[in-house]
Scaffold this motif. Structure first.
Motif, PDB file in Angstrom:
ATOM      1  N   ILE A 137      -1.073 -14.896   4.364  1.00 13.64           N
ATOM      2  CA  ILE A 137       0.376 -14.745   4.559  1.00 13.64           C
ATOM      3  C   ILE A 137       0.663 -14.275   5.982  1.00 13.64           C
ATOM      4  CG2 ILE A 137       2.440 -13.460   3.812  1.00 13.64           C
ATOM      5  CD1 ILE A 137       1.362 -13.584   0.967  1.00 13.64           C
ATOM      6  N   GLY A 138      -0.128 -13.312   6.460  1.00 13.79           N
ATOM      7  CA  GLY A 138       0.049 -12.828   7.834  1.00 13.79           C
ATOM      8  C   GLY A 138      -0.085 -13.954   8.842  1.00 13.79           C
ATOM      9  N   ILE A 161       1.793  -6.708   8.881  1.00 15.52           N
ATOM     10  CA  ILE A 161       0.653  -5.904   8.424  1.00 15.52           C
ATOM     11  C   ILE A 161      -0.240  -6.802   7.572  1.00 15.52           C
ATOM     12  CG2 ILE A 161      -0.086  -3.800   7.268  1.00 15.52           C
ATOM     13  CD1 ILE A 161       2.672  -2.652   7.704  1.00 15.52           C
ATOM     14  N   GLY A 162      -1.463  -7.030   8.056  1.00 19.94           N
ATOM     15  CA  GLY A 162      -2.421  -7.900   7.357  1.00 19.94           C
ATOM     16  C   GLY A 162      -2.585  -9.227   8.081  1.00 19.94           C
ATOM     17  N   SER A 163      -3.846  -9.619   8.281  1.00 19.15           N
ATOM     18  CA  SER A 163      -4.095 -10.913   8.960  1.00 19.15           C
ATOM     19  C   SER A 163      -4.790 -11.880   8.004  1.00 19.15           C
ATOM     20  CB  SER A 163      -4.931 -10.717  10.226  1.00 19.15           C
ATOM     21  OG  SER A 163      -6.239 -10.294   9.892  1.00 19.15           O
ATOM     22  N   GLY A 164      -4.368 -11.851   6.728  1.00 16.35           N
ATOM     23  CA  GLY A 164      -4.856 -12.829   5.754  1.00 16.35           C
ATOM     24  C   GLY A 164      -3.984 -14.074   5.812  1.00 16.35           C
ATOM     25  N   ILE A 195      -1.200  -6.098  12.587  1.00 16.91           N
ATOM     26  CA  ILE A 195      -1.991  -4.882  12.342  1.00 16.91           C
ATOM     27  C   ILE A 195      -2.987  -5.201  11.229  1.00 16.91           C
ATOM     28  CG2 ILE A 195      -1.851  -2.466  11.585  1.00 16.91           C
ATOM     29  CD1 ILE A 195       1.263  -2.828  12.460  1.00 16.91           C
ATOM     30  N   PRO A 230       0.822  -1.213   0.000  1.00 11.54           N
ATOM     31  CA  PRO A 230       0.000   0.000   0.000  1.00 11.54           C
ATOM     32  C   PRO A 230       0.859   1.268   0.000  1.00 11.54           C
ATOM     33  CG  PRO A 230      -0.670  -1.505   1.764  1.00 11.54           C
ATOM     34  CD  PRO A 230       0.616  -2.016   1.209  1.00 11.54           C
ATOM     35  N   ILE A 265      -7.250  -0.727  12.485  1.00 13.04           N
ATOM     36  CA  ILE A 265      -6.102   0.193  12.468  1.00 13.04           C
ATOM     37  C   ILE A 265      -5.254  -0.174  11.254  1.00 13.04           C
ATOM     38  CG2 ILE A 265      -3.940   0.762  13.696  1.00 13.04           C
ATOM     39  CD1 ILE A 265      -6.366   1.763  15.205  1.00 13.04           C
ATOM     40  N   PRO A 317     -10.415 -11.436   8.243  1.00 10.88           N
ATOM     41  CA  PRO A 317     -11.745 -10.994   7.796  1.00 10.88           C
ATOM     42  C   PRO A 317     -12.396 -11.842   6.717  1.00 10.88           C
ATOM     43  CG  PRO A 317     -10.028  -9.480   7.038  1.00 10.88           C
ATOM     44  CD  PRO A 317      -9.374 -10.434   7.982  1.00 10.88           C
ATOM     45  N   ALA A 330       1.986  -7.890   4.480  1.00  7.58           N
ATOM     46  CA  ALA A 330       1.201  -9.007   3.926  1.00  7.58           C
ATOM     47  C   ALA A 330      -0.204  -8.503   3.631  1.00  7.58           C
ATOM     48  CB  ALA A 330       1.176 -10.165   4.920  1.00  7.58           C
ATOM     49  N   THR A 331      -0.266  -7.561   2.682  1.00  2.80           N
ATOM     50  CA  THR A 331      -1.515  -6.840   2.424  1.00  2.80           C
ATOM     51  C   THR A 331      -2.116  -7.187   1.067  1.00  2.80           C
ATOM     52  OG1 THR A 331      -0.040  -5.046   1.753  1.00  2.80           O
ATOM     53  CG2 THR A 331      -1.022  -4.873   3.931  1.00  2.80           C
ATOM     54  N   LEU A 349      -9.143  -3.972   8.867  1.00  2.00           N
ATOM     55  CA  LEU A 349     -10.583  -4.205   9.028  1.00  2.00           C
ATOM     56  C   LEU A 349     -10.898  -4.447  10.512  1.00  2.00           C
ATOM     57  CD1 LEU A 349     -11.301  -6.222   5.768  1.00  2.00           C
ATOM     58  CD2 LEU A 349     -11.716  -3.814   6.266  1.00  2.00           C
ATOM     59  N   LEU A 383      -5.045 -18.904  -5.686  1.00  2.00           N
ATOM     60  CA  LEU A 383      -4.547 -20.154  -5.111  1.00  2.00           C
ATOM     61  C   LEU A 383      -3.923 -20.984  -6.215  1.00  2.00           C
ATOM     62  CD1 LEU A 383      -7.671 -21.025  -2.939  1.00  2.00           C
ATOM     63  CD2 LEU A 383      -5.481 -20.157  -2.110  1.00  2.00           C
TER      64      LEU A 383
HETATM   65  N1  LIG Z   1      -2.292 -21.208   2.221  1.00  2.00           N
HETATM   66  C1  LIG Z   1      -2.619 -20.522   1.130  1.00  2.00           C
HETATM   67  O1  LIG Z   1      -3.380 -20.966   0.286  1.00  2.00           O
HETATM   68  C2  LIG Z   1      -2.006 -19.193   0.899  1.00  2.00           C
HETATM   69  C3  LIG Z   1      -0.925 -18.764   1.669  1.00  2.00           C
HETATM   70  C4  LIG Z   1      -0.400 -17.514   1.408  1.00  2.00           C
HETATM   71  C5  LIG Z   1      -0.931 -16.718   0.406  1.00  2.00           C
HETATM   72  N2  LIG Z   1      -1.977 -17.155  -0.321  1.00  2.00           N
HETATM   73  C6  LIG Z   1      -2.574 -16.315  -1.376  1.00  2.00           C
HETATM   74  O2  LIG Z   1      -1.846 -15.110  -1.491  1.00  2.00           O
HETATM   75  C7  LIG Z   1      -2.743 -14.009  -1.480  1.00  2.00           C
HETATM   76  C8  LIG Z   1      -2.128 -12.867  -0.720  1.00  2.00           C
HETATM   77  O3  LIG Z   1      -2.081 -13.165   0.692  1.00  2.00           O
HETATM   78  P1  LIG Z   1      -2.146 -11.998   1.755  1.00  2.00           P
HETATM   79  O4  LIG Z   1      -2.195 -12.587   3.108  1.00  2.00           O
HETATM   80  O5  LIG Z   1      -1.094 -10.988   1.435  1.00  2.00           O
HETATM   81  O6  LIG Z   1      -3.506 -11.262   1.383  1.00  2.00           O
HETATM   82  P2  LIG Z   1      -4.994 -11.377   1.978  1.00  2.00           P
HETATM   83  O7  LIG Z   1      -5.829 -10.654   1.012  1.00  2.00           O
HETATM   84  O8  LIG Z   1      -5.328 -12.764   2.359  1.00  2.00           O
HETATM   85  O9  LIG Z   1      -4.921 -10.538   3.347  1.00  2.00           O
HETATM   86  C9  LIG Z   1      -4.480  -9.201   3.382  1.00  2.00           C
HETATM   87  C10 LIG Z   1      -4.977  -8.553   4.665  1.00  2.00           C
HETATM   88  O10 LIG Z   1      -4.314  -7.301   4.833  1.00  2.00           O
HETATM   89  C11 LIG Z   1      -5.232  -6.323   5.305  1.00  2.00           C
HETATM   90  N3  LIG Z   1      -4.676  -5.010   4.941  1.00  2.00           N
HETATM   91  C12 LIG Z   1      -4.526  -4.489   3.693  1.00  2.00           C
HETATM   92  N4  LIG Z   1      -3.907  -3.287   3.760  1.00  2.00           N
HETATM   93  C13 LIG Z   1      -3.643  -3.034   5.073  1.00  2.00           C
HETATM   94  C14 LIG Z   1      -2.995  -1.958   5.786  1.00  2.00           C
HETATM   95  N5  LIG Z   1      -2.480  -0.889   5.167  1.00  2.00           N
HETATM   96  N6  LIG Z   1      -2.884  -2.040   7.142  1.00  2.00           N
HETATM   97  C15 LIG Z   1      -3.395  -3.128   7.775  1.00  2.00           C
HETATM   98  N7  LIG Z   1      -4.025  -4.168   7.163  1.00  2.00           N
HETATM   99  C16 LIG Z   1      -4.130  -4.131   5.827  1.00  2.00           C
HETATM  100  C17 LIG Z   1      -6.526  -6.712   4.608  1.00  2.00           C
HETATM  101  O11 LIG Z   1      -7.650  -6.190   5.282  1.00  2.00           O
HETATM  102  C18 LIG Z   1      -6.478  -8.247   4.656  1.00  2.00           C
HETATM  103  O12 LIG Z   1      -7.055  -8.773   5.820  1.00  2.00           O
HETATM  104  C19 LIG Z   1      -4.040 -14.487  -0.846  1.00  2.00           C
HETATM  105  O13 LIG Z   1      -5.115 -13.949  -1.557  1.00  2.00           O
HETATM  106  C20 LIG Z   1      -4.000 -15.975  -0.952  1.00  2.00           C
HETATM  107  O14 LIG Z   1      -4.895 -16.394  -1.921  1.00  2.00           O
HETATM  108  C21 LIG Z   1      -2.530 -18.382  -0.082  1.00  2.00           C
END
Ligand SMILES: NC(=O)c1ccc[n+]([C@@H]2O[C@H](COP(=O)([O-])OP(=O)(O)OC[C@H]3O[C@@H](n4cnc5c(N)ncnc54)[C@H](O)[C@@H]3O)[C@@H](O)[C@H]2O)c1
Ligand SMILES: Cc1cc2nc3c(=O)[nH]c(=O)nc-3n(C[C@H](O)[C@H](O)[C@H](O)COP(=O)(O)OP(=O)(O)OC[C@H]3O[C@@H](n4cnc5c(N)ncnc54)[C@H](O)[C@@H]3O)c2cc1C
Length: 475
Positions: A188-189, A183-186, A206, A154, A240, A214, A275-276, A209, A330
């Motif tokens: 990778i985070g 940064i990010g709880s998806g 951090i 970002p 935050i 989320p 990890a955004t 959402l 994926l």
């Molecule tokens: N096991 C798996 O299958 C696996 C593992 C790793 C990655 N991946 C793929 O790689 C992609 C990327 O993974 P990812 O974790 O980077 O993305 P993600 O989209 O899963 O999560 C990103 C998170 O970062 C938050 N975010 C974004 N900007 C922000 C900011 N400035 N401050 C704080 N939070 C912020 C978002 O709200 C979201 O929750 C995923 O879409 C996934 O499909 C898959």
């Protein structure tokens, strides 16, 4: 007279998407070439699934062996668990080299021409190759684009690759920071929080959402948060966002409220993993030469047959798959899309069924799901006029999980009340990534929970958590 092409199929990008498409194309008798400008195997093999799972495997063992109270319940004592960071990193690097070699050899063995170049669509059925300073045009009856994605950073966040980095650098595990902000709880985070916490780093997550994780079903995210975050003493900020990140020693992170954008706090940490999300690598692909405009966030517009779209029209002989299409980022979704594209190229109409494609986060324990979350199912139900029901079962009632002494977990099944059709299945618990596949098959076959309740599962197995959930739905 038929036009003579250099190839039946040219694929741009040799990631898992391109590789999956190439293997299927050869099995269908197509003369195929694959163009790769970077590392054979793309993100998954070099900077994604493979090295991250190697790090998770090693760090997961460290966590397990350090968990003295858990081991004690099994009658085991392990004194002084030690690890070698570089050796763990080497395990990941060696695996990358091995799998990259296997992937490349599988293509060569099947007679796929591997062209090391930057590929661009030069016109209908034409690809321009940029090789060093040289250019060349090749022709193909069909072209599949699989250029993948790169980390999205970002605005306001400065990555130096050393103290502030993305997963591209994190997978090298070049050092273990005392305190790392993620940064990010998806996906990778979460996966890197698992790795770093097992190896003794202090972590702050951090998330912009209001809730952590989320995109996961709320019930699953709540339980996962308890186990993966709260029990591990990981500090979290939600609602935050990281407004500004400056690399250095320390790394300075300016936090702001996501809604009001007002400054909230400043953190000084040893390192920061960004990890955004990921952005499609779709620039300089030559799509303008066939009049294709990228859609929102620069993804390649496609239909469910993987045909590239110009407005609402299909662009003849041009297909796109994988992360660059933004459907499901994926590895297995990319190769499934590749197979669908090749089927259509061969004249067998086939559409992708995204809803039956499973996903998993390889934390300890794992999270997996297929289909809709409860919130998505409720939304679909109100749009289409049906109500939904859910049923849950718990790993603490599963004999195999109890025998393993790892009984934290839940399985949740979401289905239509009127027909019983399964709409979504979500699992948090031991081996969730393996257990999910029977649910994936059930959704693919549009099965009903009433029928699944009669499916016999071996005893004692973790799969019985689903058996239990299905049966609870019909009592
Ligand atoms: N096991 C798996 O299958 C696996 C593992 C790793 C990655 N991946 C793929 O790689 C992609 C990327 O993974 P990812 O974790 O980077 O993305 P993600 O989209 O899963 O999560 C990103 C998170 O970062 C938050 N975010 C974004 N900007 C922000 C900011 N400035 N401050 C704080 N939070 C912020 C978002 O709200 C979201 O929750 C995923 O879409 C996934 O499909 C898959
Ligand atoms: C840390 C991490 C962990 C992950 N873990 C998992 C996981 O456990 N399970 C899972 O399913 N997914 C996982 N993923 C996601 C997975 O890696 C991607 O979904 C997958 O790699 C996408 O494959 P793709 O073929 O679309 O693109 P990519 O793998 O990105 O491959 C695209 C290739 O195309 C090449 N290229 C691009 N443009 C051109 C051009 N014009 N000419 C020539 N070559 C070009 C690139 O160099 C690249 O090699 C993870 C991702 C990351 C970052």
């Amino acid at each position: 007279m038929d036009h003579v092409f250099d190839y039946d199929l040219v694929i741009i990008g040799a990631g898992v998407g391109g590789h999956g498409a190439a293997l299927h194309a050869v099995s269908c008798g197509l003369k195929t070439a694959i163009i790769e400008a970077g590392d054979m195997g793309g993100t998954c093999v070099n900077r994604g699934c493979i090295p991250s799972k190697a790090l998770l495997a090693a760090s997961g063992r460290v966590r397990e062996l350090k968990d003295t109270s858990h081991l004690k319940t099994l009658g085991i004592q392990v004194p002084n668990v030690e690890f070698d960071r570089q050796a763990i990193a080497d395990h990941a690097n060696n695996l990358v080299a091995k799998i990259q070699g296997n992937l490349t050899n599988s293509l060569k063995r099947l007679g796929v021409d591997i062209i090391r170049a930057w590929g661009q669509v030069a016109g209908t059925q034409k690809v321009r190759l940029h090789m060093g300073g040289k250019e060349k045009i090749i022709t193909a009856k069909d072209i599949i684009l699989s250029p993948g994605s790169v980390p999205f950073v970002p605005p306001g966040i400065k990555v130096d690759g050393k103290t502030v980095f993305t997963s591209d650098q994190a997978i090298k595990l070049e050092f273990l920071p005392d305190w790392v902000a993620i940064i990010g709880s998806g996906y990778i985070g979460l996966e890197f929080a698992d790795i770093y916490s097992a190896l003794g780093c202090e972590i702050t997550i951090i998330e912009a959402l209001p809730q952590l994780m989320p995109t996961f079903d709320r019930d699953i995210a709540k339980l996962a948060e308890r186990t993966l975050i709260n029990l591990r003493d990981v500090e979290t900020y939600t609602g935050i966002y990281a407004k500004k990140v400056t690399p250095g020693s320390p790394v300075i992170i300016e936090l702001a409220d996501f809604k009001t954008k007002e400054c909230y706090n400043t953190l000084e940490v040893d390192a920061c993993l960004v990890a955004t999300g990921r952005a499609p690598k779709t620039q300089n692909l030559g799509l303008e030469n066939v009049g294709v405009e990228l859609c929102r966030h620069n993804y390649i517009p496609i239909n469910d047959n993987m045909a590239v779209l110009r407005g609402n029209e299909v662009v003849p002989y041009l297909w796109a798959i994988g992360d660059a299409t933004g459907k499901m980022m994926l590895a297995h979704a990319a190769s499934a899309q590749g197979i669908v594209a090749v089927e259509n190229i061969c004249g067998r109409s086939k559409a992708i069924d995204y809803i039956s494609i499973p996903a998993a986060a390889f934390t300890h324990p794992e999270i997996s799901y297929v289909g809709l979350t409860e919130a998505q199912a409720v939304e679909k139900g109100s749009a289409e006029g049906f109500t939904i029901k859910t049923t849950k079962s718990y790993f603490k009632g599963n004999s195999k999980a109890l025998a393993d002494g790892e009984a934290d977990g839940i399985a949740k099944v979401i289905y239509r009340q009127d027909t019983g059709e399964i709409l979504g299945v979500h699992i948090f618990g031991l081996h969730a990534s393996d257990i999910i596949h029977e649910a994936s098959a059930a959704i693919m076959n549009r099965q009903k929970v009433q029928d699944l309740a009669y499916l016999v599962h071996a005893h004692p197995t973790l799969s019985e958590v689903l058996d239990e959930a299905y049966k609870r739905a019909v009592v």
